[in-house]
Design a protein around this motif. Structure first.
Motif, mmCIF file in Angstrom:
data_model
loop_
_atom_site.group_PDB
_atom_site.id
_atom_site.type_symbol
_atom_site.label_atom_id
_atom_site.label_comp_id
_atom_site.label_asym_id
_atom_site.label_seq_id
_atom_site.Cartn_x
_atom_site.Cartn_y
_atom_site.Cartn_z
ATOM 1 N N ASN A 60 120.990 -54.109 -8.200
ATOM 2 C CA ASN A 60 121.603 -55.340 -8.281
ATOM 3 C C ASN A 60 120.427 -55.676 -9.746
ATOM 4 N N LEU A 61 120.413 -55.994 -10.049
ATOM 5 C CA LEU A 61 119.884 -56.118 -11.730
ATOM 6 C C LEU A 61 118.605 -56.805 -11.734
ATOM 7 N N ALA A 66 112.774 -57.185 -12.909
ATOM 8 C CA ALA A 66 111.720 -58.280 -12.735
ATOM 9 C C ALA A 66 110.820 -56.791 -13.461
ATOM 10 N N MET A 67 110.976 -55.385 -13.567
ATOM 11 C CA MET A 67 109.986 -54.008 -13.988
ATOM 12 C C MET A 67 109.774 -54.598 -15.352
ATOM 13 N N GLY A 68 110.513 -54.837 -16.280
ATOM 14 C CA GLY A 68 110.447 -55.067 -17.330
ATOM 15 C C GLY A 68 111.165 -53.943 -18.568
ATOM 16 N N PRO A 69 110.639 -53.657 -19.453
ATOM 17 C CA PRO A 69 111.759 -52.293 -20.076
ATOM 18 C C PRO A 69 111.361 -51.146 -18.978
ATOM 19 N N SER A 70 111.073 -50.805 -18.248
ATOM 20 C CA SER A 70 110.562 -49.120 -17.796
ATOM 21 C C SER A 70 111.854 -49.370 -16.503
ATOM 22 N N GLY A 71 112.321 -50.600 -15.570
ATOM 23 C CA GLY A 71 113.223 -51.462 -14.787
ATOM 24 C C GLY A 71 114.584 -51.189 -15.507
#
Length: 272
Positions: A60-61, A66-71
């Motif tokens: 689920n995107l 929600a974690m930003g670029p690192s996610g």
């Protein structure tokens, strides 16, 4: 990936299990937080322990965005780690028009190389069509979802006393085929799945709601299975959060195996 290739995996594993990779950093085992990428380490362990039971995985995107670029980097690593023979679904619920949909499709199908993406049908054919232009890729259209608020719109009847979800099913078959379009149908709807199956006898259904949401796997198979199985039943929280301790991978495997064993019996009952 063709429907026959999906069915071949179902036959090989005696399973139609899809696992939702929905990692919440607040819920993953605390000992993983010391890792460089705790969420990827978590996903990797879930995959390693469930790959023999799962034919599809569905990130689920929202959990990654929600974690930003690192996610998004974690998502890319997760997709790279998944074996090529499993079906990958971007649970992104996109739905826009024209070039915007086309760019969404390029992002998920070309850049991320997902096999499928969930799409909202509310804006009509020109919002769905761009996703159907990619060979070997799938649109999974929201039809009859399992959330409580689905009754706000999806069950509203038109002048012919046809609920909106049925109109979506009928109309969308003019846009795609059973080789590039599936439908989301919630497991908590029970006998409504039979109505869906009458309208789309040959399409695969992605069925959330079994497990933590209380849907019945037996009812889903009874009302929804066709000769090619035609089902991908998703479980997320019930598997990936089966334990919050160091044994979380083994606990996930136990839950996945229990579902797979039930699915094997249902395949023998309804699909042979």
């Amino acid at each position: 990936m063709t429907s026959q290739e999906i069915f071949a995996q179902i036959e090989k594993k005696s399973s139609f299990l899809c696992i939702g990779l929905d990692p919440d950093p607040r819920r993953i085992p605390k000992h993983l937080l010391k890792e460089e990428d705790p969420v990827f380490t978590f996903n990797k362990a879930i995959i390693d322990n469930t790959i023999d039971q799962a034919v599809a995985y569905k990130p689920n995107l929202a959990f990654y965005e929600a974690m930003g670029p690192s996610g998004l980097e974690t998502l890319a690593k997760t997709l790279e780690y998944l074996p090529k023979e499993v079906f990958t679904i971007a649970d992104a619920k996109r739905g826009d028009i024209g070039n915007t949909s086309r760019l969404y499709a390029k992002a998920f199908f070309e850049q991320m190389n997902f096999d499928a993406i969930t799409v909202a049908p509310y804006m009509g054919e020109d919002s769905v069509g761009p996703f159907l232009e990619f060979d070997g890729k799938w649109v999974i259209l929201l039809a009859l979802t399992s959330n409580q608020g689905s009754q706000d719109f999806q069950l509203i009847e038109n002048n012919a006393h046809q609920p909106l979800f049925a109109s979506v099913l009928e109309k969308s078959q003019k846009w795609g085929t059973s080789e590039n379009m599936m439908y989301v149908v919630g497991a908590t709807r029970g006998e409504s799945i039979a109505e869906v199956r009458k309208l789309v006898p040959d399409h695969f259904l992605l069925v959330p709601g079994v497990g933590a949401q209380g849907g019945s796997l037996e009812e889903v198979a009874k009302y929804g299975m066709n000769k090619q199985c035609g089902l991908l039943v998703n479980s997320s929280r019930g598997i990936i959060y089966a334990s919050s301790e160091k044994d979380f991978g083994e606990a996930a495997k136990r839950e996945a195996l229990a579902l797979q064993e039930s699915m094997s019996k249902l395949l023998d009952t309804y699909c042979n």
